[in-house]
Design a protein around this motif. Structure first.
Motif, PDB file in Angstrom:
ATOM      1  N   ILE A  91      40.076  49.456  30.638  1.00 27.05           N
ATOM      2  CA  ILE A  91      40.199  50.712  29.916  1.00 27.05           C
ATOM      3  C   ILE A  91      39.506  50.572  28.569  1.00 27.05           C
ATOM      4  O   ILE A  91      39.701  49.589  27.850  1.00 27.05           O
ATOM      5  N   ASP A  92      38.681  51.575  28.247  1.00 22.90           N
ATOM      6  CA  ASP A  92      37.981  51.585  26.952  1.00 22.90           C
ATOM      7  C   ASP A  92      37.168  50.314  26.736  1.00 22.90           C
ATOM      8  O   ASP A  92      37.066  49.802  25.628  1.00 22.90           O
ATOM      9  N   GLU A  93      36.615  49.777  27.824  1.00 18.48           N
ATOM     10  CA  GLU A  93      35.743  48.609  27.769  1.00 18.48           C
ATOM     11  C   GLU A  93      36.433  47.378  27.179  1.00 18.48           C
ATOM     12  O   GLU A  93      35.787  46.514  26.581  1.00 18.48           O
ATOM     13  N   ASP A  94      37.754  47.288  27.353  1.00 11.70           N
ATOM     14  CA  ASP A  94      38.482  46.091  26.926  1.00 11.70           C
ATOM     15  C   ASP A  94      38.118  44.926  27.845  1.00 11.70           C
ATOM     16  O   ASP A  94      37.830  45.109  29.032  1.00 11.70           O
ATOM     17  N   VAL A  95      38.163  43.723  27.294  1.00 15.05           N
ATOM     18  CA  VAL A  95      37.870  42.527  28.079  1.00 15.05           C
ATOM     19  C   VAL A  95      38.996  42.268  29.074  1.00 15.05           C
ATOM     20  O   VAL A  95      40.176  42.325  28.730  1.00 15.05           O
ATOM     21  N   TYR A 111      31.708  50.746  37.372  1.00 11.37           N
ATOM     22  CA  TYR A 111      31.991  52.091  36.895  1.00 11.37           C
ATOM     23  C   TYR A 111      32.449  52.138  35.440  1.00 11.37           C
ATOM     24  O   TYR A 111      32.266  53.125  34.756  1.00 11.37           O
ATOM     25  N   TYR A 112      33.066  51.084  34.964  1.00  6.10           N
ATOM     26  CA  TYR A 112      33.709  51.150  33.655  1.00  6.10           C
ATOM     27  C   TYR A 112      33.102  50.203  32.624  1.00  6.10           C
ATOM     28  O   TYR A 112      33.600  50.090  31.520  1.00  6.10           O
ATOM     29  N   HIS A 113      32.013  49.521  32.983  1.00  8.39           N
ATOM     30  CA  HIS A 113      31.317  48.634  32.045  1.00  8.39           C
ATOM     31  C   HIS A 113      32.282  47.633  31.406  1.00  8.39           C
ATOM     32  O   HIS A 113      32.229  47.364  30.217  1.00  8.39           O
ATOM     33  N   THR A 114      33.172  47.114  32.216  1.00  6.95           N
ATOM     34  CA  THR A 114      34.175  46.179  31.734  1.00  6.95           C
ATOM     35  C   THR A 114      33.589  44.782  31.556  1.00  6.95           C
ATOM     36  O   THR A 114      32.989  44.239  32.488  1.00  6.95           O
ATOM     37  N   PRO A 115      33.761  44.160  30.382  1.00  6.80           N
ATOM     38  CA  PRO A 115      33.373  42.748  30.226  1.00  6.80           C
ATOM     39  C   PRO A 115      34.477  41.848  30.785  1.00  6.80           C
ATOM     40  O   PRO A 115      35.664  42.093  30.550  1.00  6.80           O
ATOM     41  N   TYR A 116      34.091  40.834  31.531  1.00  8.64           N
ATOM     42  CA  TYR A 116      35.056  39.929  32.154  1.00  8.64           C
ATOM     43  C   TYR A 116      34.924  38.541  31.528  1.00  8.64           C
ATOM     44  O   TYR A 116      33.819  38.048  31.304  1.00  8.64           O
ATOM     45  N   MET A 154      28.386  38.948  40.890  1.00 12.69           N
ATOM     46  CA  MET A 154      27.750  40.174  40.418  1.00 12.69           C
ATOM     47  C   MET A 154      28.621  40.851  39.359  1.00 12.69           C
ATOM     48  O   MET A 154      29.636  41.467  39.676  1.00 12.69           O
ATOM     49  N   PHE A 155      28.198  40.714  38.117  1.00  9.49           N
ATOM     50  CA  PHE A 155      28.886  41.334  36.984  1.00  9.49           C
ATOM     51  C   PHE A 155      27.858  42.043  36.113  1.00  9.49           C
ATOM     52  O   PHE A 155      26.718  41.590  35.993  1.00  9.49           O
ATOM     53  N   TYR A 156      28.284  43.137  35.519  1.00 14.07           N
ATOM     54  CA  TYR A 156      27.380  43.906  34.666  1.00 14.07           C
ATOM     55  C   TYR A 156      27.533  43.522  33.201  1.00 14.07           C
ATOM     56  O   TYR A 156      26.598  43.672  32.415  1.00 14.07           O
ATOM     57  N   THR A 157      28.720  43.018  32.837  1.00 19.95           N
ATOM     58  CA  THR A 157      28.965  42.538  31.487  1.00 19.95           C
ATOM     59  C   THR A 157      29.948  41.385  31.564  1.00 19.95           C
ATOM     60  O   THR A 157      30.938  41.450  32.296  1.00 19.95           O
ATOM     61  N   ILE A 158      29.690  40.311  30.820  1.00 17.97           N
ATOM     62  CA  ILE A 158      30.627  39.196  30.764  1.00 17.97           C
ATOM     63  C   ILE A 158      30.946  38.884  29.308  1.00 17.97           C
ATOM     64  O   ILE A 158      30.203  39.244  28.392  1.00 17.97           O
ATOM     65  N   ASP A 159      32.068  38.230  29.115  1.00 13.12           N
ATOM     66  CA  ASP A 159      32.487  37.801  27.783  1.00 13.12           C
ATOM     67  C   ASP A 159      32.468  36.277  27.766  1.00 13.12           C
ATOM     68  O   ASP A 159      33.337  35.627  28.352  1.00 13.12           O
ATOM     69  N   GLY A 160      31.457  35.709  27.144  1.00 13.29           N
ATOM     70  CA  GLY A 160      31.348  34.249  27.117  1.00 13.29           C
ATOM     71  C   GLY A 160      30.580  33.718  28.308  1.00 13.29           C
ATOM     72  O   GLY A 160      29.602  34.306  28.766  1.00 13.29           O
ATOM     73  N   ILE A 186      23.128  35.691  41.084  1.00 15.76           N
ATOM     74  CA  ILE A 186      23.851  35.537  39.824  1.00 15.76           C
ATOM     75  C   ILE A 186      23.480  36.717  38.929  1.00 15.76           C
ATOM     76  O   ILE A 186      22.333  36.860  38.513  1.00 15.76           O
ATOM     77  N   ASN A 187      24.461  37.535  38.657  1.00 21.01           N
ATOM     78  CA  ASN A 187      24.229  38.731  37.862  1.00 21.01           C
ATOM     79  C   ASN A 187      25.507  39.006  37.044  1.00 21.01           C
ATOM     80  O   ASN A 187      26.468  39.534  37.568  1.00 21.01           O
ATOM     81  N   CYS A 188      25.638  38.575  35.800  1.00 23.73           N
ATOM     82  CA  CYS A 188      24.600  38.062  34.950  1.00 23.73           C
ATOM     83  C   CYS A 188      25.098  36.778  34.249  1.00 23.73           C
ATOM     84  O   CYS A 188      26.289  36.586  34.107  1.00 23.73           O
TER      85      CYS A 188
END
Length: 318
Positions: A198-202, A223-228, A244-250, A264-266
């Motif tokens: 929610i709200d692009e929270d990690v 769909y939600y551009h969530t960083p994992y 397959m991830f669109y945004t990662i944290d670390g 591997i993405n990304c």
């Protein structure tokens, strides 16, 4: 594309459905009941999987192939002479197209089908077969206004009661701030699509992910551009083929000994620099993101030379 002017006729004691497409092309498409029986039978790729997609939604063909593999319609026994399971699945996609079971929506420049759509009639038949064989369950969170709380509880319930799951796709589901630890109890999982935030929270992937020794595909919500945030246990997934991830944290926390990996993405530029890629000979798709490092720090892309089967390379630098 919807079908119109639907009729049923008898021909040599075999029912055949005939319909005329509603676009500018006046061609007619014939779907034989015997072909449908052949193409949805067990022990081979099936359009029953397509019933899990919402009606009228376009279908990502690559994802559909990974679902077939996860359901073991295609296995490593089908691999030979450099042909991977994904290649075998591609042949089945073309077979469905040749039988007019699916419609092409988007092609790559090389002619590969990227997006498809299932005929309404075929989808109804697939739904009937899926219900008959009890191979598909759908949890519709839209019927409850408190979807955030209910979604998390549903996931916990599924992990507790459906221990034989091989496919769990939550990419269209929103979570609060938690991916339940119970995910790791589904030790037979081969395909796992994580919920969005929610709200692009990690969202933190729990360490219990390391228990999924059979996992082949792990993907985040698109769909939600969530960083994992990935735990160190990610390196324990030796069967993983597609990340397959669109945004990662670390960091992704993957290792050079995960040799079956194809996608591997990304991954961050800094992390890739410290991984020995000599054994990543199966990798064909790589997306690199992030900055070039701290001031005075330089990273080389020399390790890419080891990726002898690399077909697609995307580099996004700040």
């Amino acid at each position: 594309m919807r079908a119109g002017n639907c009729s049923v006729r008898e021909q040599n004691q075999t029912q055949t459905w005939r319909f005329t497409t509603c676009n500018c092309n006046p061609c007619r498409t014939f779907i034989a009941k015997e072909d449908i029986h052949i193409l949805v039978r067990s022990k081979r790729p099936s359009l029953e999987e397509a019933e899990g997609f919402p009606e009228d939604q376009i279908i990502d063909v690559f994802k559909l192939k990974l679902l077939w593999i996860a359901e073991e319609f295609i296995s490593e026994a089908d691999e030979e002479d450099g042909v991977h399971m994904e290649d075998v699945a591609e042949d089945y996609v073309n077979e469905f197209i040749n039988h007019n079971m699916i419609q092409i929506e988007l092609l790559s420049q090389g002619g590969q089908v990227l997006i498809c759509r299932v005929h309404d009639l075929v989808r109804d038949l697939a739904k009937e077969k899926a219900t008959e064989h009890k191979i598909l369950g759908i949890f519709d969170s839209t019927i409850n206004k408190d979807i955030v709380k209910r979604d998390v509880e549903e996931v916990k319930l599924m992990c507790t009661r459906f221990s034989y799951l091989k496919v769990l796709d939550l990419t269209s589901v929103r979570s609060s701030e938690v991916i339940p630890d119970e995910i790791g109890d589904l030790i037979l999982l081969k395909f796992l699509g994580l919920m969005g935030g929610i709200d692009e929270d990690v969202l933190v992937i729990p360490p219990s992910i390391g228990k999924l020794k059979k996992l082949q595909t792990l993907c985040g919500s698109r769909y939600y551009h969530t960083p994992y945030k990935h735990p160190k246990e990610m390196c324990e997934l030796k069967e993983i083929r597609h990340l397959m991830f669109y945004t990662i944290d670390g960091k992704m926390n993957i290792g050079g000994d995960q040799t079956k990996r194809q996608t591997i993405n990304c991954i961050s530029y800094a992390e890739l620099h410290h991984i020995d890629t000599i054994n990543w000979t199966n990798l064909h798709t790589l997306k690199i993101t992030g900055s070039r490092g701290k001031e005075g720090e330089f990273y080389s892309l020399e390790s890419i030379a080891n990726l002898t089967n690399l077909q697609t390379l995307s580099v996004y630098m700040e």
